[in-house]
Design an enzyme around this catalytic site. Structure first.
Site, PDB file in Angstrom:
ATOM      1  N   GLY A  46       1.827   8.019 -10.951  1.00 53.01           N
ATOM      2  CA  GLY A  46       2.749   7.371 -10.019  1.00 53.01           C
ATOM      3  C   GLY A  46       2.754   5.874 -10.242  1.00 53.01           C
ATOM      4  O   GLY A  46       1.774   5.315 -10.741  1.00 53.01           O
ATOM      5  N   GLN A  51       4.197  -2.870  -8.183  1.00 58.42           N
ATOM      6  CA  GLN A  51       3.176  -3.051  -9.214  1.00 58.42           C
ATOM      7  C   GLN A  51       3.699  -3.731 -10.475  1.00 58.42           C
ATOM      8  O   GLN A  51       2.916  -4.178 -11.306  1.00 58.42           O
ATOM      9  CB  GLN A  51       2.564  -1.693  -9.590  1.00 58.42           C
ATOM     10  CG  GLN A  51       1.713  -1.105  -8.468  1.00 58.42           C
ATOM     11  CD  GLN A  51       1.208   0.274  -8.842  1.00 58.42           C
ATOM     12  OE1 GLN A  51       1.916   1.256  -8.682  1.00 58.42           O
ATOM     13  NE2 GLN A  51      -0.003   0.362  -9.366  1.00 58.42           N
ATOM     14  N   CYS A  91      -5.809   3.862  -9.427  1.00 61.70           N
ATOM     15  CA  CYS A  91      -4.582   3.068  -9.336  1.00 61.70           C
ATOM     16  C   CYS A  91      -4.410   2.285 -10.623  1.00 61.70           C
ATOM     17  O   CYS A  91      -5.379   1.724 -11.137  1.00 61.70           O
ATOM     18  CB  CYS A  91      -4.687   2.110  -8.151  1.00 61.70           C
ATOM     19  SG  CYS A  91      -3.228   1.079  -7.929  1.00 61.70           S
ATOM     20  N   LEU A  92      -3.184   2.255 -11.151  1.00 62.74           N
ATOM     21  CA  LEU A  92      -2.942   1.515 -12.390  1.00 62.74           C
ATOM     22  C   LEU A  92      -3.182   0.015 -12.209  1.00 62.74           C
ATOM     23  O   LEU A  92      -3.377  -0.700 -13.184  1.00 62.74           O
ATOM     24  CB  LEU A  92      -1.510   1.766 -12.892  1.00 62.74           C
ATOM     25  CG  LEU A  92      -1.237   3.195 -13.373  1.00 62.74           C
ATOM     26  CD1 LEU A  92       0.236   3.370 -13.717  1.00 62.74           C
ATOM     27  CD2 LEU A  92      -2.112   3.555 -14.570  1.00 62.74           C
ATOM     28  N   HIS A 133       0.076   7.071  -1.452  1.00 64.02           N
ATOM     29  CA  HIS A 133      -0.501   5.938  -2.178  1.00 64.02           C
ATOM     30  C   HIS A 133       0.598   4.966  -2.637  1.00 64.02           C
ATOM     31  O   HIS A 133       0.499   3.753  -2.433  1.00 64.02           O
ATOM     32  CB  HIS A 133      -1.285   6.491  -3.382  1.00 64.02           C
ATOM     33  CG  HIS A 133      -1.853   5.468  -4.308  1.00 64.02           C
ATOM     34  ND1 HIS A 133      -3.211   5.283  -4.474  1.00 64.02           N
ATOM     35  CD2 HIS A 133      -1.259   4.571  -5.142  1.00 64.02           C
ATOM     36  CE1 HIS A 133      -3.407   4.307  -5.363  1.00 64.02           C
ATOM     37  NE2 HIS A 133      -2.234   3.866  -5.786  1.00 64.02           N
ATOM     38  N   GLU A 134       1.669   5.519  -3.230  1.00 67.18           N
ATOM     39  CA  GLU A 134       2.746   4.652  -3.738  1.00 67.18           C
ATOM     40  C   GLU A 134       3.507   3.983  -2.591  1.00 67.18           C
ATOM     41  O   GLU A 134       3.946   2.840  -2.709  1.00 67.18           O
ATOM     42  CB  GLU A 134       3.735   5.432  -4.613  1.00 67.18           C
ATOM     43  CG  GLU A 134       3.141   6.152  -5.811  1.00 67.18           C
ATOM     44  CD  GLU A 134       2.237   5.309  -6.683  1.00 67.18           C
ATOM     45  OE1 GLU A 134       2.394   4.069  -6.715  1.00 67.18           O
ATOM     46  OE2 GLU A 134       1.348   5.891  -7.320  1.00 67.18           O
ATOM     47  N   HIS A 137       1.841   0.871  -1.579  1.00 64.25           N
ATOM     48  CA  HIS A 137       2.139  -0.268  -2.466  1.00 64.25           C
ATOM     49  C   HIS A 137       3.370  -1.026  -1.971  1.00 64.25           C
ATOM     50  O   HIS A 137       3.415  -2.251  -2.026  1.00 64.25           O
ATOM     51  CB  HIS A 137       2.412   0.213  -3.893  1.00 64.25           C
ATOM     52  CG  HIS A 137       1.178   0.433  -4.717  1.00 64.25           C
ATOM     53  ND1 HIS A 137       0.244  -0.552  -4.954  1.00 64.25           N
ATOM     54  CD2 HIS A 137       0.729   1.525  -5.388  1.00 64.25           C
ATOM     55  CE1 HIS A 137      -0.724  -0.073  -5.733  1.00 64.25           C
ATOM     56  NE2 HIS A 137      -0.446   1.197  -6.010  1.00 64.25           N
TER      57      HIS A 137
HETATM   58 NI    NI Z   1      -1.576   2.468  -7.232  1.00 63.78          NI
END
Ligand code: NI
Length: 179
Positions: A46, A51, A91-92, A133-134, A137
């Protein structure tokens, strides 16, 4: 398509709150394609627009094993939540960091697709966690915000050390899926 640069914690731009998408045009579709390409290239399941420093309410996901089931949610809203369950999240924007936290076990979501068409869906398991989660963000929130300040301080030091090692040429990060 263009691979975008993913911001990493504790970059303050990850704290900006995203605004609603109101125009569905070719530029938006191009951005969505770039976001998906960036997510796949980073081995993520995701990615939120926040981000990549674009503060509009767009998230992309793909929780399939075959990595060919892209999902695009624009202006997503959670209509209902049920139960709760712990799961491990990564998380990226926090490469190599994983921790357990509690999320709703099942959610119902309303969103718009890439051409502005409205739809509703139920999500649970990894998909449900990933959407929650997204969506965080888009509010400028990261999964480490649910952890203790002590843990966050440890994570900041670890990421800082890894960034120094990466810039020195070695990359020891695991390539596990992240959100
Ligand atoms: Ni993330």
């Amino acid at each position: 398509m263009t691979k975008l640069v993913i911001l990493e914690y504790p970059d303050p731009r990850l704290r900006k709150k995203a605004v609603e998408v109101t125009v569905f045009d070719a530029a938006l579709r191009q951005f969505i394609d770039d976001l998906l390409e960036t997510m796949y290239a980073a081995n993520g399941v995701g990615l939120a627009a926040t981000q990549v420093d674009v503060h509009r309410r767009v998230i992309v996901l793909d929780v399939s094993d075959t990595r060919d089931r892209p999902l695009v949610l624009i202006n997503p809203e959670i209509l209902s939540k049920e139960g709760e369950g712990p799961g491990e999240e990564g998380c990226l924007s926090l490469p190599g960091i994983y921790d357990k936290l509690t999320r709703a076990a099942r959610i119902r979501v309303r969103a718009l697709g890439r051409d502005g068409q409205a739809f509703e869906m139920d999500a649970q398991g990894l998909l449900g966690v990933c959407i929650q989660h997204e969506m965080d963000h888009l509010e400028g929130k990261l999964f480490v915000d649910y952890l203790s300040e002590l843990k966050r301080a440890f994570i900041r030091r670890r990421l800082e050390k890894e960034r120094r090692q990466r810039s020195a040429g070695s990359d020891s990060r695991a390539h596990a899926p992240a959100l």
